[in-house]
Design an enzyme around this catalytic site. Structure first.
Site, short mmCIF file in Angstrom:
data_model
loop_
_atom_site.label_atom_id
_atom_site.label_comp_id
_atom_site.label_asym_id
_atom_site.label_seq_id
_atom_site.Cartn_x
_atom_site.Cartn_y
_atom_site.Cartn_z
CB SER A 1 38.71 38.02 41.27
OG SER A 1 39.45 37.29 42.22
CE LYS B 1 43.14 38.76 41.21
NZ LYS B 1 42.00 38.23 41.96
CB SER C 1 41.47 35.50 38.76
OG SER C 1 40.84 36.35 39.68
#
Length: 469
Positions: free
Chosen positions: A126, A129, A305
């Site tokens: 993640s 991101k 997240s």
């Protein structure tokens, strides 16, 4: 150079009055990010005049805290490369890190102070991101909102719910929270439709805002029921969650239809009279609602997240840059935006914009370059990203880390986390004991998170305590 980016990119004072009372103040220091750099918000007491006769005189005004922003001095010493390398050696050599890459830089100067395999592509999870957020902040205004409309259909009694790319709507009743604070409500659409006097006996959901596959390469179908993702369609309720306020709730397999069915129920229509279709050109608008501003959604995306939000924001960027609102279009738009901003995308390969894909690859160098741009003087547009990052031992995906055994970094480390079955990562910043802001990107592959995350946390804690002058 940018061809084929899908595979290679890239209160008040009331209270009980008491005689001979003493007010005790607790002084608190909080790390914040101000326009000129990292600062400390200190609660400073104001003084009250002495009272000669405490027994007979009126109660004095209460002492109130007066917060003020106090920046760290520019003279905070910069760690030396040799001292930092020596301090990090015991922790970065841990076998628990597996295939490891890392970069540490000085935020003020942008100088890289330490690195290990900085250009090696690693599975980022993640921390992907970070790229999505950076591109969104460079390509879109922070007040950008997504509009969902209802228009008249092509036949009497038909209305069309025109999806615009907002997965945050909620069917929760007014006064009851949905998953996303500030999200638009189905009840608002129902009220507007009722006020318009438009007869309704059938609902069409227009999902043409998005194109292409609804699931990315490197995703797994069981992750829908597990609560990590849902098929990416341009309208959803609470990110497709079956339980609206539960983060990792099982997700819907058909989120757009579910939204139409919720609207039908609100209007007293049989949910079976909802179908996927399209709006007629120039159809009269009956109702509309808007999402929360981008700045709020980016904070939710990075703090929790949120995979669905990341995919929707990626397509938001694509639409803004006149690209196809698909996995390919979102990836290419993010890559083009970052490339134009001067970032080196060598070794980057993306298949989604959330990091859920096990096939994504990003070098630690790129993650740290973005963090240094945000924390230093590189790109002021990215500065708000620092406030969106989870705080160690306190918020978001870092709330349960640094919370018990390793408390050294609690409150001082802010970072985006990344976790997959054999990949863990941290990308963010820390203020060291000398008051210097350091950025970092730490990536571990080939180890399960229960092994690699404590090892990554130890590296970041070492940066906090180093004092490596």
């Amino acid at each position: 150079m940018l061809a084929g980016l899908t595979k290679r990119i890239l209160g008040p004072t009331a209270g009980r009055r008491r005689r001979r009372s003493r007010i005790l103040l607790v002084l608190v220091a909080v790390v914040v990010v101000a326009a000129g750099g990292v600062a400390v918000a200190a609660i400073v007491p104001t003084a009250s005049d002495a009272v000669a006769d405490r027994e007979s005189s009126p109660e004095p005004d209460p002492v109130l805290p007066v917060p003020s922003i106090v920046p760290y001095p520019d003279t905070a010493p910069k760690p030396t490369e040799a001292a930092l390398t020596a301090a990090l050696a015991p922790v970065v050599g841990s076998a628990d890190l597996g295939a490891f890459s890392g970069v540490v830089a000085d935020a003020a100067s942008g100088d890289v102070l330490w690195s290990s395999n900085p250009d090696a592509p690693r599975t980022p999870a993640s921390t992907t991101k970070v790229l999505t957020a950076a591109a969104a902040m460079l390509a879109l205004p922070q007040e950008h909102r997504v509009t969902t409309k209802v228009v008249k259909g092509t036949t009497p009694g038909e209305i069309v719910l025109v999806a615009g790319g907002d997965p945050t709507l909620t069917a929760q009743p007014v006064g009851t929270p949905g998953f996303y604070p500030g999200a638009a409500r189905i009840d608002d659409l129902v009220e507007q439709i009722a006020k318009s006097g438009t007869p309704v006996d059938r609902i069409v959901v227009d999902t043409s805002a998005y194109s292409g596959s609804t699931m990315a390469q490197g995703w797994f179908a069981p992750d829908v029921a597990a609560g990590y993702i849902t098929p990416i369609e341009p309208i959803m309720l609470d990110g497709g969650r079956s339980i609206p306020t539960e983060d990792e709730s099982p997700r819907s397999a058909e989120p757009a239809l579910d939204t139409g069915r919720a609207l039908a129920r609100g209007l007293g229509i049989d949910p079976a009279r909802v179908a996927i279709g399209s709006a007629g050109e120039g159809a009269d608008q009956v109702a509309s609602v808007q999402s929360a501003p981008l700045r709020d959604r980016l904070g939710q995306m990075l703090g929790r997240s949120d995979n669905v939000l990341a995919e929707a924001i990626g397509r938001e960027i694509a639409i803004e840059t006149n690209a196809e609102a698909s996995f390919t279009g979102a990836i290419d738009s993010i890559g083009q935006t970052l490339f134009t901003a001067g970032y080196d995308l060598s070794g980057t390969e993306l298949h989604d914009t959330s990091g859920l894909s096990v096939d994504n690859l990003i070098p630690a160098r790129l993650l740290d370059e973005i963090m240094t741009s945000a924390a230093g003087s590189g790109k002021s547009e990215l500065r708000p990203m620092l406030d969106y990052l989870p705080i160690a031992g306190a918020t978001g995906t870092l709330s349960d880390r640094y919370a018990s055994a390793d408390r050294i970094g609690a409150g001082w480390i802010r970072a985006k986390t990344g976790t997959l079955s054999t990949a863990s990562a941290l990308a963010g910043f820390v203020v060291d004991v000398d008051g210097r802001t350091l950025t970092f990107a730490l990536m571990s592959n080939d180890r399960p998170p229960e092994i690699s995350r404590p090892a990554l946390d130890a590296v970041a804690s070492t940066l906090r305590m180093c004092g490596c002058r």
